[in-house]
Write a protein that holds these residues in place. Structure first.
Motif, mmCIF file in Angstrom:
data_model
loop_
_atom_site.group_PDB
_atom_site.id
_atom_site.type_symbol
_atom_site.label_atom_id
_atom_site.label_comp_id
_atom_site.label_asym_id
_atom_site.label_seq_id
_atom_site.Cartn_x
_atom_site.Cartn_y
_atom_site.Cartn_z
ATOM 1 N N VAL A 555 0.860 -1.189 0.000
ATOM 2 C CA VAL A 555 0.000 0.000 0.000
ATOM 3 C C VAL A 555 0.895 1.237 0.000
ATOM 4 O O VAL A 555 1.462 1.584 1.037
ATOM 5 C CB VAL A 555 -0.921 0.041 1.239
ATOM 6 C CG1 VAL A 555 -1.844 1.249 1.187
ATOM 7 C CG2 VAL A 555 -1.726 -1.241 1.383
ATOM 8 N N LYS A 584 -6.999 -3.005 -5.247
ATOM 9 C CA LYS A 584 -8.300 -2.554 -4.727
ATOM 10 C C LYS A 584 -8.175 -1.245 -3.969
ATOM 11 O O LYS A 584 -7.124 -0.938 -3.412
ATOM 12 C CB LYS A 584 -8.926 -3.674 -3.890
ATOM 13 C CG LYS A 584 -8.944 -3.523 -2.402
ATOM 14 C CD LYS A 584 -9.818 -4.589 -1.751
ATOM 15 C CE LYS A 584 -11.188 -4.090 -1.355
ATOM 16 N NZ LYS A 584 -11.218 -2.961 -0.472
ATOM 17 N N THR A 586 -8.837 0.853 -0.825
ATOM 18 C CA THR A 586 -9.027 0.455 0.569
ATOM 19 C C THR A 586 -10.057 1.340 1.253
ATOM 20 O O THR A 586 -10.487 2.359 0.716
ATOM 21 C CB THR A 586 -7.727 0.585 1.380
ATOM 22 O OG1 THR A 586 -7.469 1.979 1.609
ATOM 23 C CG2 THR A 586 -6.555 -0.048 0.683
ATOM 24 N N GLY A 587 -10.405 0.935 2.474
ATOM 25 C CA GLY A 587 -11.277 1.763 3.290
ATOM 26 C C GLY A 587 -10.542 2.985 3.822
ATOM 27 O O GLY A 587 -11.120 3.827 4.481
ATOM 28 N N HIS A 657 -0.181 1.427 18.828
ATOM 29 C CA HIS A 657 -1.056 0.669 17.936
ATOM 30 C C HIS A 657 -1.253 1.570 16.726
ATOM 31 O O HIS A 657 -0.752 2.686 16.709
ATOM 32 C CB HIS A 657 -2.379 0.345 18.637
ATOM 33 C CG HIS A 657 -3.055 -0.886 18.093
ATOM 34 N ND1 HIS A 657 -3.207 -1.105 16.749
ATOM 35 C CD2 HIS A 657 -3.591 -1.972 18.711
ATOM 36 C CE1 HIS A 657 -3.812 -2.277 16.556
ATOM 37 N NE2 HIS A 657 -4.050 -2.828 17.733
ATOM 38 N N LYS A 658 -1.992 1.083 15.717
ATOM 39 C CA LYS A 658 -2.111 1.938 14.541
ATOM 40 C C LYS A 658 -2.879 3.216 14.860
ATOM 41 O O LYS A 658 -3.731 3.236 15.743
ATOM 42 C CB LYS A 658 -2.764 1.177 13.400
ATOM 43 C CG LYS A 658 -4.069 0.543 13.766
ATOM 44 C CD LYS A 658 -4.454 -0.469 12.685
ATOM 45 C CE LYS A 658 -5.616 -1.317 13.162
ATOM 46 N NZ LYS A 658 -5.850 -2.467 12.291
ATOM 47 N N LYS A 676 -12.288 8.709 14.280
ATOM 48 C CA LYS A 676 -10.894 8.380 14.001
ATOM 49 C C LYS A 676 -10.087 8.565 15.282
ATOM 50 O O LYS A 676 -10.516 9.230 16.216
ATOM 51 C CB LYS A 676 -10.361 9.313 12.909
ATOM 52 C CG LYS A 676 -10.905 8.964 11.547
ATOM 53 C CD LYS A 676 -10.178 7.753 11.005
ATOM 54 C CE LYS A 676 -10.910 7.074 9.860
ATOM 55 N NZ LYS A 676 -11.481 5.784 10.171
HETATM 56 C C1 SRM Z 1 -6.834 -3.089 3.358
HETATM 57 C C2 SRM Z 1 -7.931 -2.735 4.380
HETATM 58 C C3 SRM Z 1 -9.282 -3.222 3.897
HETATM 59 C C4 SRM Z 1 -9.672 -2.647 2.547
HETATM 60 O O1 SRM Z 1 -9.435 -3.343 1.568
HETATM 61 O O2 SRM Z 1 -10.213 -1.559 2.538
HETATM 62 C C5 SRM Z 1 -7.714 -3.310 5.746
HETATM 63 C C6 SRM Z 1 -7.138 -4.536 5.911
HETATM 64 C C7 SRM Z 1 -6.839 -5.115 7.108
HETATM 65 N N1 SRM Z 1 -7.189 -4.635 8.329
HETATM 66 FE FE1 SRM Z 1 -8.338 -2.990 8.639
HETATM 67 N N2 SRM Z 1 -8.135 -2.503 6.715
HETATM 68 C C8 SRM Z 1 -8.487 -1.333 6.164
HETATM 69 C C9 SRM Z 1 -9.175 -0.336 6.758
HETATM 70 C C10 SRM Z 1 -9.720 -0.384 8.027
HETATM 71 C C11 SRM Z 1 -10.601 0.603 8.592
HETATM 72 C C12 SRM Z 1 -11.128 1.854 7.882
HETATM 73 C C13 SRM Z 1 -10.220 3.037 7.957
HETATM 74 O O3 SRM Z 1 -8.989 2.912 8.113
HETATM 75 O O4 SRM Z 1 -10.768 4.139 7.868
HETATM 76 C C14 SRM Z 1 -10.895 0.185 9.875
HETATM 77 C C15 SRM Z 1 -11.785 0.889 10.950
HETATM 78 C C16 SRM Z 1 -11.004 1.978 11.637
HETATM 79 C C17 SRM Z 1 -10.092 1.459 12.716
HETATM 80 O O5 SRM Z 1 -8.903 1.230 12.454
HETATM 81 O O6 SRM Z 1 -10.552 1.242 13.855
HETATM 82 C C18 SRM Z 1 -10.183 -1.056 10.062
HETATM 83 C C19 SRM Z 1 -10.199 -1.798 11.223
HETATM 84 C C20 SRM Z 1 -9.382 -2.909 11.462
HETATM 85 C C21 SRM Z 1 -9.314 -3.616 12.718
HETATM 86 C C22 SRM Z 1 -10.141 -3.311 13.990
HETATM 87 C C23 SRM Z 1 -9.367 -2.396 14.875
HETATM 88 C C24 SRM Z 1 -10.119 -2.078 16.144
HETATM 89 O O7 SRM Z 1 -9.453 -2.001 17.205
HETATM 90 O O8 SRM Z 1 -11.335 -1.886 16.128
HETATM 91 C C25 SRM Z 1 -8.336 -4.637 12.552
HETATM 92 C C26 SRM Z 1 -7.847 -5.679 13.576
HETATM 93 C C27 SRM Z 1 -6.758 -5.149 14.471
HETATM 94 O O9 SRM Z 1 -6.202 -4.078 14.299
HETATM 95 O O10 SRM Z 1 -6.432 -5.895 15.407
HETATM 96 C C28 SRM Z 1 -7.872 -4.530 11.191
HETATM 97 C C29 SRM Z 1 -6.895 -5.348 10.598
HETATM 98 C C30 SRM Z 1 -6.663 -5.426 9.272
HETATM 99 C C31 SRM Z 1 -5.632 -6.401 8.683
HETATM 100 C C32 SRM Z 1 -4.280 -5.774 8.815
HETATM 101 C C33 SRM Z 1 -5.679 -7.803 9.263
HETATM 102 C C34 SRM Z 1 -4.311 -8.447 9.386
HETATM 103 O O11 SRM Z 1 -3.762 -8.402 10.508
HETATM 104 O O12 SRM Z 1 -3.795 -9.004 8.421
HETATM 105 C C35 SRM Z 1 -6.086 -6.452 7.210
HETATM 106 C C36 SRM Z 1 -4.956 -6.720 6.246
HETATM 107 C C37 SRM Z 1 -5.447 -7.420 4.974
HETATM 108 C C38 SRM Z 1 -4.296 -7.810 4.114
HETATM 109 O O13 SRM Z 1 -3.987 -8.999 4.084
HETATM 110 O O14 SRM Z 1 -3.670 -6.938 3.489
HETATM 111 N N3 SRM Z 1 -8.521 -3.481 10.574
HETATM 112 N N4 SRM Z 1 -9.512 -1.370 8.912
HETATM 113 C C39 SRM Z 1 -8.022 -1.248 4.732
HETATM 114 C C40 SRM Z 1 -6.668 -0.552 4.627
HETATM 115 C C41 SRM Z 1 -6.754 0.899 4.938
HETATM 116 C C42 SRM Z 1 -5.504 1.596 4.508
HETATM 117 O O15 SRM Z 1 -5.514 2.217 3.442
HETATM 118 O O16 SRM Z 1 -4.492 1.525 5.234
#
Ligand code: SRM
Ligand SMILES: Cc1cc2nc3c(=O)[nH]c(=O)nc-3n(C[C@H](O)[C@H](O)[C@H](O)COP(=O)(O)OP(=O)(O)OC[C@H]3O[C@@H](n4cnc5c(N)ncnc54)[C@H](O)[C@@H]3O)c2cc1C
Ligand code: SF4
Ligand code: FES
Lengths: 806, 107
Positions: A555, A584, A586-587, A657-658, A676
């Motif tokens: 990314v 793709k 992303t979110g 954390h992130k 956020k």
């Molecule tokens: C790629 C993406 C999904 C997409 O296709 O849109 C994504 C992908 C993953 N997310 Fe996410 N998240 C993505 C946006 C989000 C969002 C939306 C946002 O960023 O606005 C959220 C909600 C906001 C947040 O962070 O709370 C989100 C909340 C999570 C969570 C839940 C975190 C929490 O504490 O609630 C996890 C799990 C964790 O962190 O333990 C997670 C974990 C993951 C992981 C890293 C799981 C992992 O450990 O492998 C996924 C990686 C997939 C891979 O194999 O590459 N992802 N994830 C998005 C990448 C965003 C970016 O450009 O960097």
């Protein structure tokens, strides 16, 4: 005859406990030092918590469910025989034969043989791909099947079936629950509650099919399940079936030994079977015609059985059945009767809540709480003691406002381990417990399904007058907290994880804490630490996110979500050139390239000519923006410019954390700044800064840290907060949990004070200036040999520079 | 099959407390450099084929990067349950790594 021996028991009777489930363990604990105990376990595992076996489906490991560590048995003189099935009992002689042919001698035997999953005699049910849901082996088989499953079916719409279905849905397998009856959980719920439960399960991705009698399991040529046929003739295709229709007490050994057996092993109020030498406890026991299938009665029974064995008079008068559904997002608690002639209900169909109290002769006889389980402990206690309720509606209403302080001492807080409020409070006082972790370890309240932990924490806070010290260990193996480790790093001037490990042993045992130690060392040293890649997770060794097949995703940074035709063209070219299987949006308002081999990473980065987006790291991720005043007719602030600036000022920094941020041009909030970690919202005459927002697994609106006049002030505050969080939060604690823990006021005090703020910003500047803004540059100078390849491969050559400015 | 030692790569290519994988004996083997010597086990995690050479290594175990199963590097046993990976004999000779299938252990 043996009764001579029984009349005058040896000072410490020899007790054989058959079966190492929750019941066997409870009997051992209750007997304590009063007996010489041998625990025979047919399974190869030490006793574990079957209640939470479902967690094995979603990634938890069996050791985490173990009820006691191995040395507990040594310390308590309990001889444990694993993998040892008792094949026969000679009760008159006081001997037992193991399946392997050994003989054991005992004064008393306690049968805790539990139950097996019930498998209905449906034609084809023995097909490959049909599993029950009872033990670790079943869970392992289900998990293995899910990776290739395209559609799963759970037969049975009771507690267990719903739990299994939810776990499968969580794992991404489309799943249907097939239930014989016209409503879910008919044994615990009345019609209206069940009617609310079905759509709640549907919202979690579980399809519910009621009144479907399974007639045949369909099999393919290779014996694999291919679907189900219902009595209506309708068929449903699937490749995985979980059978969860009920349990059957394991009574074979008891029956063969001549004991009276009906649905379970018949016991009297002392828990003694039809032979004086033998007792039975748990799911295998039938007391006054009732066989329980839940944990709470086991603890009541074990206490009485132990007293009987130790020669103390005690009576077991039965237990009131209660149930809690362990499905995240559906709160459901029931106890006692679900229906009765006199009942009161408070329901809100739109909100999906239903609270019911059932009365019998003026006393509370049962409760059903769905969607809103506030006050459940108080109501469960009312059911248990049969409390007189003159105004049941008022009781329902008061319960929802009750705090832990108002619970009677006898109220059971932990239904899994049968721990009352009084037990918890006296343990906190007498043993001066200071953290929830300790209270759970000492009292075992909260060690079961964990749903009572918030109350345990609340009781602790009340007892300690808010002075509860929550010890979370950064290195659990060596019981070292972040603060203790930080003190060692500071006082000894350490610069690396290895030095820290040499100083105190952290990171040597299981290694799981090494990424946390890396962060700690880097943060304290202002990023002037000695970097060690062995202490980093694979993502941070190769700067990409590992995927389920061992490939990686890439990314690139696209600040504020703003890109250009040239960048998009390069991304497109890279996708073509490396035949990247998935690209793709992303979110997070940027672009993800997925399915890249480790060896390809350096060349992909080179051809992209864009810096790392840190999507793989505990670091600043994205700053999302909306179009703001540059384009939008409502825009009050320039969200794009402020967002892009903020992202470049924050990027490259590692965090506990992130961290995700957003900047929006007005309170319409099109880029979700309210939810956020850091959110900037332009308002009339200035900017609002929100912190601690979340919209992932938890949804929380951020707290308003401050309102300021200029964008520059807003950015400054955002950076000061970021540094504060970097210094104060526990590793892997998101800002939303951090704010919940310390409170907004504490953060405001630390961040808004001019002097403190200036210091935070200065430390931030120092850390930022030493941080590598783009780890993808390691493509030119790998920091370890074969950083991007295996011993026998080489990474793709980084092509000639593309001439693109970085 | 291989009762003799087979040279598989440079010792210097495996950094301290990290692992690197290599093809050997029909599969892939993960070789780890520990503080007190070398260890070699199957590269593929039996749980879901996670790359064990990419795991975090502590004094005597490695944690799979995908779902966190942990293996003892000396015995190959998985912590907490029945699972296991095969272990191999590994040694360093003149800067080269050599592997062989343990002769004593059957299948
Ligand atoms: C790629 C993406 C999904 C997409 O296709 O849109 C994504 C992908 C993953 N997310 Fe996410 N998240 C993505 C946006 C989000 C969002 C939306 C946002 O960023 O606005 C959220 C909600 C906001 C947040 O962070 O709370 C989100 C909340 C999570 C969570 C839940 C975190 C929490 O504490 O609630 C996890 C799990 C964790 O962190 O333990 C997670 C974990 C993951 C992981 C890293 C799981 C992992 O450990 O492998 C996924 C990686 C997939 C891979 O194999 O590459 N992802 N994830 C998005 C990448 C965003 C970016 O450009 O960097
Ligand atoms: C998925 C799932 C979710 C659940 N959720 C909940 C919940 O939320 N709340 C709740 O209260 N309850 C719940 N339960 C039920 C709860 O787990 C059981 O009531 C409890 O574990 C029963 O304990 P036990 O010791 O009586 O029986 P078991 O756990 O069955 O233990 C019996 C043991 O005896 C061994 N054994 C049998 N025969 C012999 C022999 N001849 N020799 C030696 N060993 C022998 C067996 O191998 C077994 O290990 C759930 C159960 C499952 C499967
Ligand atoms: S990308 Fe995010 S939401 Fe999708 S499966 Fe992965 S973690 Fe879950
Ligand atoms: S693949 Fe190794 S733990 Fe899942």
């Amino acid at each position: 005859m043996l009764f001579d021996a029984l009349a005058e028991p040896a000072s410490r009777p020899r007790v054989l406990v058959v079966g190492g489930g929750i019941a066997g363990q409870a009997v051992c604990e209750q007997l304590g030092d009063g007996a010489q105990i041998t625990l025979a376990c047919a399974e190869p595992h030490l006793p574990y918590d079957r209640v939470n076996i479902g967690r094995l489906l979603t990634g938890e490991e069996l050791p985490a469910l173990q009820l006691r560590p191995a040395d507990w048995y040594e310390d308590h003189g309990v001889e444990v025989l694993l993998d040892t099935r008792i094949a026969a009992l000679d009760l008159d002689a006081g001997t037992a034969a193991t399946a392997a042919g050994a003989t054991l001698v005992y004064d008393r035997v306690v049968l805790c043989t539990g139950s097996d999953a019930l498998v209905p005699p449906i034609p084809g049910i023995d097909a490959a791909g049909v599993h029950v849901f009872r033990g670790p082996e079943d869970c392992a088989a289900i998990v293995a099947a899910t990776s290739s499953s395209r559609r799963a079916v759970v037969i049975g719409g009771g507690l267990l079936g719903l739990e299994a279905a939810h776990a499968l849905a969580t794992l991404g397998v489309p799943v249907s629950v097939v239930h014989l009856m016209d409503r879910l959980m008919e044994r615990q719920l009345d019609g209206p509650a069940a009617a609310l439960l079905a759509p709640a399960m549907a919202d979690l991705g579980v399809e519910v099919l009621l009144e479907h009698a399974t007639d045949t399991v369909l099999r393919g040529a290779d014996g694999e399940v291919t679907g189900l046929r219902f009595s209506s003739g309708v068929e449903l295709a699937c490749d995985l079936i979980v059978v969860a229709v009920g349990i059957r007490a394991q009574v074979g050994l008891a029956r063969d030994s001549g004991l009276a057996v009906e649905r379970g092993i018949v016991v009297d109020d002392r828990l003694v079977t039809s032979h004086e030498r033998a007792l039975a406890v748990g799911e295998c026991a039938q007391h006054r015609g009732v066989v329980h299938g839940i944990v709470a009665p086991i603890h009541d029974q074990a206490a009485v059985a132990a007293q009987t064995v130790l020669g103390v008079d005690a009576d077991y008068a039965g237990s009131i059945p209660s149930a809690k559904l362990k499905v995240m997002g559906v709160d459901l608690v029931t106890a006692g009767a679900a229906e009765g002639e006199h009942a009161v209900v408070v329901a809100d169909a739109a909100a999906g809540t239903y609270r019911k109290l059932i009365l019998s002769e003026g006393r509370v006889a049962g409760t059903v709480l769905l969607g809103d389980t506030r006050g459940a402990e108080l109501l469960l206690d009312a059911v248990r003691v049969g409390a007189v309720a003159e105004d049941p509606l008022a009781l329902l209403a008061d319960a929802s406002k009750a705090t832990a302080a108002e619970l009677p001492d006898g109220a059971q807080v932990c239904n899994c381990n049968g721990v009352c409020k009084g037990d918890i409070v006296s343990a906190i006082r007498e043993q001066e417990l200071g953290s929830t972790q300790e209270v759970v370890a000492v009292t075992r309240a909260g060690a079961g399904c964990g749903s009572c932990k918030p109350i345990v924490a609340e009781l602790l806070a009340i007892e300690r007058g808010g002075a509860a010290e929550e010890a979370t260990y950064l290195c659990p193996c060596r019981k070292q907290t972040r603060e203790q480790l930080a003190a060692i790093v500071r006082t000894e001037g350490l610069e690396s994880v290895s030095e820290l490990g040499a100083a105190c042993g952290a990171g040597h045992d299981c290694g799981a804490c090494k990424p946390g130690l890396s962060y700690l060392v880097s943060e304290i040293c202002g990023n002037r630490h000695r970097e060690e890649r062995h202490a980093r997770y694979i993502n941070d060794r190769v700067h990409a996110n590992i995927q389920n097949d061992g490939t990686f995703s890439v990314v690139p940074r696209i600040r504020g979500g703003v890109t250009s035709a040239a960048e998009l063209r390069r991304i497109a070219d890279v996708v073509d050139k490396y035949e990247i299987p998935m690209v793709k949006v992303t979110g997070g308002q940027r672009i993800d390239l997925l399915g890249i081999r480790k060896e390809q990473l350096p060349a992909v980065w080179e051809d992209l000519g864009m810096p790392s987006g840190h999507a793989y790291a505990k670091a600043v991720r994205t700053v999302k923006t909306c179009v703001g005043s540059q384009f939008c007719r409502f825009g009050l602030g320039d969200a794009i410019e402020v967002g892009v600036d903020l992202e470049s000022e924050m990027e490259g920094l590692y965090t506990p954390h992130k961290v995700k941020a957003a900047v929006v041009g007005c309170p319409r909030n099109c880029a979700e700044a309210y939810v956020k970690d850091i959110g900037l919202v332009a308002v009339e005459g200035g900017w609002e800064i929100y912190v601690g927002g979340a919209a992932g697994a938890t949804v929380r609106k951020g707290d308003l840290l401050a309102t300021v006049q200029t964008a520059a002030d807003a950015k400054r505050l955002a950076l000061a907060f970021l540094q504060h969080y970097r210094e104060q939060a526990e590793y892997l604690e998101r800002t939303y949990t951090y704010l919940e823990r310390v409170g907004l006021a504490a953060v405001q005090e630390a961040v808004l004070d001019e002097e403190l703020q200036a210091e935070l910003l200065e430390r931030y500047r120092i850390a930022k200036s030493a941080a590598d803004p783009d780890p993808w540059r390691e493509r030119y100078a790998p920091v370890t040999p074969k950083q991007f390849s295996a011993l026998d491969t080489e990474h793709d050559l980084v092509g000639p520079p593309t001439g693109v400015a970085r | 099959m291989s009762e003799t030692w087979t040279e598989v790569g440079y010792a210097a290519d495996v950094p301290m407390l990290e692992g690197r994988s290599v093809a050997f004996d029909g599969g892939r083997i993960a070789i780890f450099r520990l503080r007190d010597g070398w260890a070699a086990i199957d590269h593929s995690c039996p749980h879901a084929d996670g790359p064990l050479a990419d795991g975090i290594v502590a004094d005597s175990c490695v944690t799979c990067p995908l779902h966190g199963h942990r293996y003892d590097l000396r015995t190959g046993l998985r912590q907490g349950d029945e699972g296991s990976v095969r272990t191999y004999e590994v040694r360093e000779r003149d800067g080269m790594l050599e592997l062989r299938v343990p002769v004593a252990v059957a299948g």
